[in-house]
Scaffold this motif. Sequence first.
Motif, mmCIF file in Angstrom:
data_model
loop_
_atom_site.group_PDB
_atom_site.id
_atom_site.type_symbol
_atom_site.label_atom_id
_atom_site.label_comp_id
_atom_site.label_asym_id
_atom_site.label_seq_id
_atom_site.Cartn_x
_atom_site.Cartn_y
_atom_site.Cartn_z
ATOM 1 N N ALA A 22 0.853 -1.200 0.000
ATOM 2 C CA ALA A 22 0.000 0.000 0.000
ATOM 3 C C ALA A 22 0.881 1.240 0.000
ATOM 4 N N THR A 23 1.095 1.806 -1.188
ATOM 5 C CA THR A 23 1.876 3.046 -1.259
ATOM 6 C C THR A 23 0.958 4.251 -1.478
ATOM 7 N N ALA A 24 -0.332 4.004 -1.694
ATOM 8 C CA ALA A 24 -1.235 5.115 -2.027
ATOM 9 C C ALA A 24 -1.316 6.138 -0.889
ATOM 10 N N ALA A 25 -1.351 7.404 -1.264
ATOM 11 C CA ALA A 25 -1.575 8.487 -0.299
ATOM 12 C C ALA A 25 -3.075 8.782 -0.319
ATOM 13 N N ASP A 46 -10.036 3.294 5.792
ATOM 14 C CA ASP A 46 -8.608 2.992 5.706
ATOM 15 C C ASP A 46 -8.497 1.661 4.971
ATOM 16 N N ILE A 47 -8.017 1.719 3.748
ATOM 17 C CA ILE A 47 -8.027 0.545 2.871
ATOM 18 C C ILE A 47 -7.113 -0.557 3.411
ATOM 19 N N LEU A 48 -5.894 -0.170 3.778
ATOM 20 C CA LEU A 48 -4.937 -1.162 4.277
ATOM 21 C C LEU A 48 -5.463 -1.819 5.551
ATOM 22 N N GLY A 70 3.210 -1.619 4.335
ATOM 23 C CA GLY A 70 2.655 -0.267 4.347
ATOM 24 C C GLY A 70 3.756 0.780 4.354
ATOM 25 N N PHE A 71 3.369 1.999 4.087
ATOM 26 C CA PHE A 71 4.279 3.143 4.144
ATOM 27 C C PHE A 71 3.715 4.118 5.169
ATOM 28 N N ALA A 72 4.569 4.667 5.992
ATOM 29 C CA ALA A 72 4.095 5.646 6.973
ATOM 30 C C ALA A 72 4.803 6.962 6.702
ATOM 31 N N LEU A 73 4.035 7.925 6.254
ATOM 32 C CA LEU A 73 4.595 9.252 5.962
ATOM 33 C C LEU A 73 4.401 10.105 7.214
ATOM 34 N N GLU A 74 5.500 10.379 7.908
ATOM 35 C CA GLU A 74 5.384 11.065 9.203
ATOM 36 C C GLU A 74 6.210 12.335 9.201
HETATM 37 O O1 C5P Z 1 -2.099 7.447 6.371
HETATM 38 P P1 C5P Z 1 -1.300 6.428 7.132
HETATM 39 O O2 C5P Z 1 -0.009 6.959 7.653
HETATM 40 O O3 C5P Z 1 -2.100 5.696 8.178
HETATM 41 O O4 C5P Z 1 -0.874 5.358 6.028
HETATM 42 C C1 C5P Z 1 -0.204 4.166 6.382
HETATM 43 C C2 C5P Z 1 -0.453 3.132 5.310
HETATM 44 O O5 C5P Z 1 -1.859 2.891 5.166
HETATM 45 C C3 C5P Z 1 0.032 3.486 3.921
HETATM 46 O O6 C5P Z 1 0.618 2.306 3.410
HETATM 47 C C4 C5P Z 1 -1.211 3.882 3.148
HETATM 48 O O7 C5P Z 1 -1.136 3.545 1.782
HETATM 49 C C5 C5P Z 1 -2.296 3.080 3.845
HETATM 50 N N1 C5P Z 1 -3.596 3.786 3.905
HETATM 51 C C6 C5P Z 1 -4.713 3.238 3.275
HETATM 52 N N2 C5P Z 1 -5.933 3.887 3.389
HETATM 53 C C7 C5P Z 1 -6.035 5.040 4.082
HETATM 54 C C8 C5P Z 1 -4.920 5.610 4.714
HETATM 55 C C9 C5P Z 1 -3.710 4.952 4.598
HETATM 56 O O8 C5P Z 1 -4.593 2.197 2.626
HETATM 57 N N3 C5P Z 1 -7.231 5.647 4.171
#
Ligand code: C5P
Length: 234
Positions: free
Chosen positions: A88-91, A121-123, A141-145
């Motif tokens: 899950a790389t989607a933002a 939250d898809i993931l 997953g990726f965590a953008l912090e």
């Molecule tokens: O936004 P967050 O930091 O929680 O994202 C962590 C991971 O969850 C990422 O890999 C992102 O692609 C996924 N994610 C998702 N659906 C969301 C928010 C985040 O799949 N609504």
Amino acid sequence: MKPPVLLITAGPSREPIDDVRYLSNGASGRMGLAVAQVAAEKGWQVHLALGPVDAQIPAGVIHHPFETARDLDALTAQLWPQVDAFVATAAVCDYRPQERIPGKKKKAPGDWNLQLVRNPDILENRSKDKEDENGPRILVGFALESQAGEEEARRKAVKKNLDLVLCNSPGNLGVATGDYIWIEPGQPSIDLPAISKDLLAVKLMEFIGTQVTLRRGHRASMGNDESVSQQAQS
Ligand code: C5P
């Protein structure tokens, strides 16, 4: 021989306000495209769910365009039964406008308070159904912090039941190279300073290949198809 199946989400979601305006972000989809390219070259079946960005889809990759978080949730749920690993790389936008205004909202005196509601939250949703008859799927997953990065990334890894989380910062959005922290729950973190997304994609697919081989080995030991595990290792 049935190749292992990888699902990747990439790019931004786009949440409509009215027929011409939307909420979104600057994600380019670059990381997910790099992973898709490496996985396709390894012979995996790759499903790339890509938000609205201009991009060349790597050869052999099955492209699923999406716009909103809710579309992406439905799409990933539909593909889920065949998936071995999910990156899950989607933002994804955490919030969307409560309603989509038909047409173009007209300017009016005073301010406009836009009401936002939480997106799925898809993931996290998919991780609730991590296990199938082959054992647990591999989730990355990726965590953008922007602050307290590593601690927060570890918390997300637990919450979303991840095998690996890559922690990075807002400066990594849309660029080819970035600083990452590689975090496998229960293991010490590994710093990956100034690594290209292409090289990170290679490392990711090495990790996922090994994990999927173990998962498929579990299936083989249960008397099912062993040929797939050989493919995941290649
Ligand atoms: O936004 P967050 O930091 O929680 O994202 C962590 C991971 O969850 C990422 O890999 C992102 O692609 C996924 N994610 C998702 N659906 C969301 C928010 C985040 O799949 N609504």
